[in-house]
Motif scaffolding. Structure first.
Motif, short mmCIF file in Angstrom:
data_model
loop_
_atom_site.label_atom_id
_atom_site.label_comp_id
_atom_site.label_asym_id
_atom_site.label_seq_id
_atom_site.Cartn_x
_atom_site.Cartn_y
_atom_site.Cartn_z
N PHE A 249 46.83 35.63 40.04
CA PHE A 249 46.05 36.86 39.84
C PHE A 249 46.45 37.91 40.87
CE2 PHE A 249 41.79 39.04 40.29
CZ PHE A 249 41.97 39.81 39.16
N ILE A 250 46.46 37.50 42.12
CA ILE A 250 46.82 38.47 43.16
C ILE A 250 48.27 38.91 43.02
CG2 ILE A 250 47.06 38.80 45.65
CD1 ILE A 250 44.77 36.70 45.91
N VAL B 193 48.52 41.47 40.27
CA VAL B 193 47.94 42.76 40.67
C VAL B 193 48.84 43.49 41.66
CG1 VAL B 193 46.04 43.84 41.92
CG2 VAL B 193 45.56 42.14 40.18
N VAL B 194 49.35 42.79 42.68
CA VAL B 194 50.18 43.51 43.64
C VAL B 194 51.52 43.94 43.02
CG1 VAL B 194 49.14 42.46 45.68
CG2 VAL B 194 51.20 41.44 44.69
N LEU C 20 50.67 47.07 41.09
CA LEU C 20 50.50 48.12 42.10
C LEU C 20 51.85 48.58 42.63
CD1 LEU C 20 47.55 47.12 44.42
CD2 LEU C 20 47.90 49.25 43.21
N PHE D 254 46.05 57.18 38.55
CA PHE D 254 44.86 56.41 38.89
C PHE D 254 44.19 55.88 37.62
CE2 PHE D 254 40.31 56.58 40.45
CZ PHE D 254 40.43 55.49 41.29
N LEU E 188 46.26 53.11 35.93
CA LEU E 188 46.07 51.86 36.66
C LEU E 188 44.71 51.26 36.37
CD1 LEU E 188 47.65 52.88 40.04
CD2 LEU E 188 48.26 50.86 38.75
N ASP E 189 43.70 52.13 36.31
CA ASP E 189 42.35 51.63 36.12
C ASP E 189 42.13 51.03 34.74
OD1 ASP E 189 41.58 52.01 38.64
OD2 ASP E 189 40.49 53.87 38.32
N ILE F 133 43.58 47.66 34.98
CA ILE F 133 42.77 46.78 35.80
C ILE F 133 41.45 46.44 35.12
CG2 ILE F 133 41.19 47.12 37.77
CD1 ILE F 133 44.53 45.88 37.86
N LEU G 247 39.94 42.91 34.71
CA LEU G 247 38.63 42.55 35.28
C LEU G 247 37.71 41.95 34.23
CD1 LEU G 247 37.78 45.38 37.80
CD2 LEU G 247 38.09 42.95 38.24
N VAL H 287 38.43 38.45 34.01
CA VAL H 287 37.88 37.72 35.16
C VAL H 287 36.38 37.52 34.97
CG1 VAL H 287 37.44 37.81 37.64
CG2 VAL H 287 39.60 38.66 36.73
N PHE I 2 29.34 42.86 40.45
CA PHE I 2 30.66 43.01 39.84
C PHE I 2 31.17 44.45 39.94
CE2 PHE I 2 34.01 42.55 36.70
CZ PHE I 2 34.51 41.31 37.08
N PHE J 12 43.95 51.53 44.00
CA PHE J 12 44.94 51.99 43.03
C PHE J 12 45.24 53.46 43.13
CE2 PHE J 12 44.21 48.29 39.97
CZ PHE J 12 44.76 47.47 40.93
N PRO K 24 47.17 56.43 44.58
CA PRO K 24 48.37 56.62 45.39
C PRO K 24 47.94 57.28 46.71
CG PRO K 24 48.51 57.79 43.28
CD PRO K 24 47.13 57.26 43.38
N PHE L 169 39.14 41.92 47.77
CA PHE L 169 39.60 41.42 46.48
C PHE L 169 40.32 40.09 46.64
CE2 PHE L 169 43.80 41.59 44.29
CZ PHE L 169 43.40 41.07 43.09
#
Lengths: 295, 283, 408
Positions: free
Chosen positions: A216-217, A220-221, A224, A273, A276-277, A280, A284, A287, B111, B122, B124, B162
């Motif tokens: 998972f990490i 995500v990285v 990113l 942003f 990316l959101d 994510i 999420l 998760v 959550f 996220f 930049p 996280f």
């Protein structure tokens, strides 16, 4: 009765005490600036002088900006390649997950690319690709091929930079997987072995599920890393040739910082942003479903 | 352990393993070798395109001493340490507390807060330049180490929370429950139950965070003006030269600057690569 | 744990204390020889003449400095900063971030001593900084290669093209260049446009008053595109930085480099001492006078500086003919002060002659026009040098950017 209020409510109050310091700092230094940059995206502003309200004009301009379109496509390419890094790192991690005495130092060497500054990584890869004096050119010459000007070819340039960027990224994910592999449950593996699970089946059914936090990490990285990529592009091509290797983050810095267009840069950041959101959020939700009600 | 340990295998297996390992390591470190050779070259060599060949003359001593002579590199080194270490400690403290709470406490908005910590990562970071600079000025910590420490701690806390929440979530809840039944306070649970168990994750995270903050260049450029708080990354870039980049000095400087994180990794790896680990205590 | 708290407290307390009489200055040259000169000669000299003032110099990387200055000018700036005169300076003057230093000019007779660079730091009749050094651009060439093919310095554009043709036929690329970081391409544009359309047209274009699709620019792109199509520039030049672009010239694979005077030390160190020559960019249209690019560096006092009184003393000190002469000589540049001794270096000597005889000096493409316009323009130039057949689309794109930037 003394302390009974605390005893009774400890579980309710604890989160307040545990979370407040982190939240406070995060809100002041990250959230608030994010909102102010969202705000700035509705202005025309050079970062120094008067701010002029222009509504959605920055977003409109972005919509028609060819360079932004190129950047989005390039980001996608970065993303695809960067999502290969977790499996590659896992493979490497599995190979390295042994107890031989010399491995301790060897693992440290594998960590090196992650530590060296991006400037010199970019430099050395540029020289590797140099169509006159580069190693790649020497090699191609040996094989009897034409030199490949990777960094000045508008079609190939992205691959050249991405490969350079994957070198430290693999090292990064490798650490995550080495941590995860060290945490494997020995009894479960033994039990699996007794049940006759071997090789691939063992890996797929017993190992991989246990590596979920690390995966998972790592994912995500990597996402990113792919979307925030800036340093290597700045040093290897400055987004060139003629803007064909630009990505959103690079475009943002160039506009906001070098071209003195804070408003337009902020608008680009906002879009990045949100992209990316969305990604994510999808992650999420998975998760959340997975963990629902579990403590 | 997975895959099957080979330390008890035959010499032939071990030999093959090592051969493949070192062959790959050699390729893996090829770029690093390039940087290392560059750090020993003369500028004339670089300018004439001799990037990969044998150096016409070796300037090993000259280049590496020049790094220290040309700028107050020791001061910068000291600054880097006193920016990085407090930040790593503060970040780990804040995020392990927050991570524990988010993983093991039931409350409304849990959550949502978690999602926010992730989302904050996220953005930049460069776009926050002006708001963060203004904030730093207002707090009176512009051009100080504290200014950088505060910002880095805040910005990294999101990622670390996280990271750690995931590991804490995987811990069996019964451990927490039984400690609570024994009358342990929440802080006690965090301190004596959770922290020892996530030690590998903390160690891995410490290495990653140390590297991130150690390598930061952009924020030091924005939030620091004088020499008193300037970290090594800025110092190395100042060796660059106005027109002609002195790549031999930058390479030498970068190698010197890369050593502390690698040493950190080497020292801390026993905590997250071997030894007491998560799995050992799982039911 | 106590130790950690101790460390925190230590950091909290160690907020720097600045003594009165401390003068903070920057140095963006990021060349250790120059730092040495300042630390061992210029600064001690000033401190000796002004007892009680202590100078602290912070060294910056030249590129990073451009980001840093925008931040510290609005925050807590040093007392004396480096910057570039002309349009770049005007940006900060307009925002009220630089101090008016006309009084330094008046008191120290600088109006006559710095007469040639005066206009570059003047806005609304006041002086906002001190021009320190400037340098020439031109064509640097390999004398030995020219001699081998019986070539001499060109007197006209026709000569230049004949030279290029001869070299090309003999397997030597006439011009080296590295356009990865774009600005080298702008040097070509500047000179071609100055030689074809002259100074006033060029400056109007830089000011955003003229279209990039204007007919008068056709000839510039024709001449330039012709060279690109004939393969007069090294292949794959977009892969190289200007510095990597030196290599083909050092190795004798290319013979000429349109560059600023700062290229000389590198070439000399690489073993070309005595093999390098310089000539002024040749005339293309006999009816147009010769104008040159000569970027000027300068020093300024931020309006938020704490110690302006001493800062002004420092500017007056640096402006002196002897000090300026020393700085210029060490940096391989020319002193802005006309009382400074004439340099004895052969390239500076000829540069001095070319620039003093010039009919007008431009700063450079990326200093004369706004940063954003410069970026867009230079990306276009880079593409044009590789793909001259795309001229129309490229000029269209630059023009769109101009219209947006200059609001037309």
């Amino acid at each position: 009765m003394k302390a009974s209020f605390w005893d009774r409510n400890q579980l309710k109050l604890a989160p307040v005490f545990f979370l407040t310091p982190a939240l406070l700092l995060f809100a002041v230094y990250v959230l608030r600036p994010i909102f102010s940059s969202l705000w700035i995206s509705f202005y025309e502003w050079d970062g120094v002088g008067q701010m002029i309200w222009i509504g959605f004009a920055n977003y409109e301009e972005m919509w028609h900006d060819d360079r932004v379109h190129t950047a989005v496509w390039n980001n996608l390419l970065w993303l695809i390649f960067f999502l290969l890094t977790p499996p590659l790192s896992l493979g490497l991690g599995l190979y390295l997950n042994q107890n031989l005495p010399d491995l301790r130092i060897v693992k440290s060497f594998f960590f090196f690319p992650f530590v060296v500054s991006a400037v010199v990584v970019g430099l050395i890869f540029s020289w590797f690709y140099n169509p006159r004096y580069g190693l790649l050119d020497l090699f191609l010459e040996q094989v009897g091929l034409q030199p490949l000007a990777l960094l000045s070819d508008e079609k190939l340039v992205n691959y050249g930079i991405i490969i350079a960027a994957m070198w430290p990224q693999i090292a990064y994910c490798l650490i995550l997987y080495l941590t995860g592999l060290a945490g494997l449950n020995k009894e479960m593996i033994e039990a699996g072995r007794i049940d006759g699970a071997k090789g691939w089946a063992m890996f797929w059914n017993i190992i991989l599920p246990q590596l979920r936090p690390a995966t998972f990490i790592a994912v995500v990285v990597s996402v990113l890393g792919a979307l925030r990529s800036y340093d290597l592009i700045a040093i290897m091509t400055q987004g060139g040739p003629w803007g064909s290797s630009t990505v959103l983050a690079y475009e943002m810095v160039e506009q906001a910082i070098f071209n003195y267009r804070m408003g337009y840069g902020a608008a680009l950041a906002t879009i990045l942003f949100f992209i990316l959101d969305i990604y994510i959020a999808w992650f999420l939700i998975r998760v959340w479903r997975n963990e629902k009600g579990r403590l | 352990m997975f895959p099957q340990p080979i330390d008890k295998s035959s010499a032939a297996v071990k030999g093959t393993y090592r051969f493949v390992l070192y062959a790959f390591l050699l390729i893996w470190l090829l770029p690093l070798g390039g940087i290392l050779i560059t750090s020993m070259r003369s500028l004339a060599d670089i300018n004439s395109g001799n990037y990969w060949g044998w150096p016409t003359e070796f300037h090993l001593l000259e280049n590496y001493t020049q790094v220290f002579k040309a700028t107050p590199m020791l001061l910068y080194f000291y600054n880097s340490i006193f920016i990085t270490l407090p930040t790593v400690l503060a970040t780990l403290a804040l995020s392990s507390l927050a991570g524990y709470s988010l993983a093991k406490h039931r409350f409304r908005g849990n959550f949502l807060i978690f999602a926010m910590f992730i989302a904050g990562n996220f953005v930049p970071a460069q776009i926050l330049m002006i708001p963060v600079r203004d904030l730093t000025l207002k707090l009176g910590v512009y051009d100080t180490k504290l200014g950088l420490i505060l910002f880095h701690t805040a910005f990294q806390t999101g990622f670390c929370t996280f990271f750690l929440r995931g590991f804490i979530k995987e811990l069996p809840h019964e451990l927490v429950e039984s400690a609570r039944i024994d009358g342990a306070s929440e802080f006690r649970v965090y301190w004596s139950v959770i922290l020892p168990l996530i030690q590998p994750a903390l160690a891995a995270l410490a290495v990653l965070e140390f590297t991130f903050i150690w390598n930061d260049y952009f924020w030091a450029l924005v939030l620091v003006q004088g020499d008193e708080a300037r970290p090594i990354t800025l110092g190395i870039q100042a060796l660059r030269g106005r027109w002609t980049a002195s790549w031999q000095l930058i390479s030498a400087g970068s190698i010197i600057a890369a050593l502390p994180p690698v040493v950190m990794f080497f020292l801390l790896q026993k905590h997250f690569i071997a030894g007491l680990t998560l799995g050992a205590v799982k039911e | 744990m106590k130790k950690i708290i101790g460390v925190f407290l230590f950091i909290l307390v160690s907020v720097n204390v600045t003594f009165s009489g401390t003068l903070k200055i920057t140095n963006n040259s990021s060349n250790s020889d120059i730092h040495k000169l300042w630390n061992e000669q210029i600064i001690p000299g000033f401190e000796k003449e002004n007892p009680g003032i202590k100078v602290e110099m912070t060294v910056y990387d030249h590129e990073a400095y451009k980001t840093a200055i925008r931040n510290f000018l609005q925050a807590e700036p040093p007392d004396v900063v480096n910057w570039f005169s002309g349009n770049r300076m005007k940006f900060f003057v307009d925002q009220g971030l630089f101090e008016d230093v006309s009084d330094v000019w008046d008191k120290n007779n600088l109006h006559s001593q710095l007469s040639s660079a005066r206009s570059t730091v003047t806005v609304e009749g006041k002086q906002w900084g001190l021009p320190t050094t400037y340098y020439q651009w031109g064509v640097y060439y390999r004398k030995d290669i020219f001699a081998k093919y019986g070539l001499g310095e060109p007197r006209s554009w026709g000569d230049m093209m004949n030279i290029a043709e001869t070299l090309k036929k003999n397997g030597i690329t006439p011009f080296t260049i590295g356009t990865k970081y774009l600005w080298t391409a702008a040097g070509w544009f500047d000179f071609l446009n100055l030689r074809i359309n002259g100074y006033d047209f060029h400056m109007a274009l830089m000011g955003g008053e003229i279209s990039y699709e204007d007919k008068r620019l056709d000839r510039v792109f024709d001449v330039w595109g012709d060279m690109a199509r004939k393969g007069y520039y090294i292949e794959n030049h977009a892969s190289y930085s200007w510095q990597e672009g030196q290599a083909p010239m050092i190795n004798g694979e290319a013979a000429m480099y349109l560059m600023g005077n700062f290229v000389v030390p590198d070439l000399v160190k690489a073993g070309l001492d005595g093999k390098i020559g310089y000539f002024q960019f040749p005339v293309i249209d006999g009816s147009v006078r010769t104008y040159e690019d000569a970027p000027t560096d300068s020093m300024h006092i931020p309006s938020k500086a704490k110690n302006k009184a001493d800062a002004k003393k420092f500017l007056a000190y640096v402006a002196r003919p002897d000090i300026q002469g020393t700085i210029a000589q060490a940096s391989g540049m020319l002193s802005s002060n006309n009382q400074s001794p004439v340099p004895d270096d052969e390239f500076l000597k000829i540069g001095f002659k070319v620039l003093s005889e010039s009919a007008g000096l431009a700063q450079f493409y990326d200093r004369d026009t706004t940063p954003e316009m410069a970026k867009e323009g230079m990306k276009g130039f880079q593409e044009f040098m590789v793909k001259p057949e795309r001229e129309k689309q490229i000029r269209q794109r630059i023009e769109r950017a101009r219209k947006r930037i200059y609001k037309q």
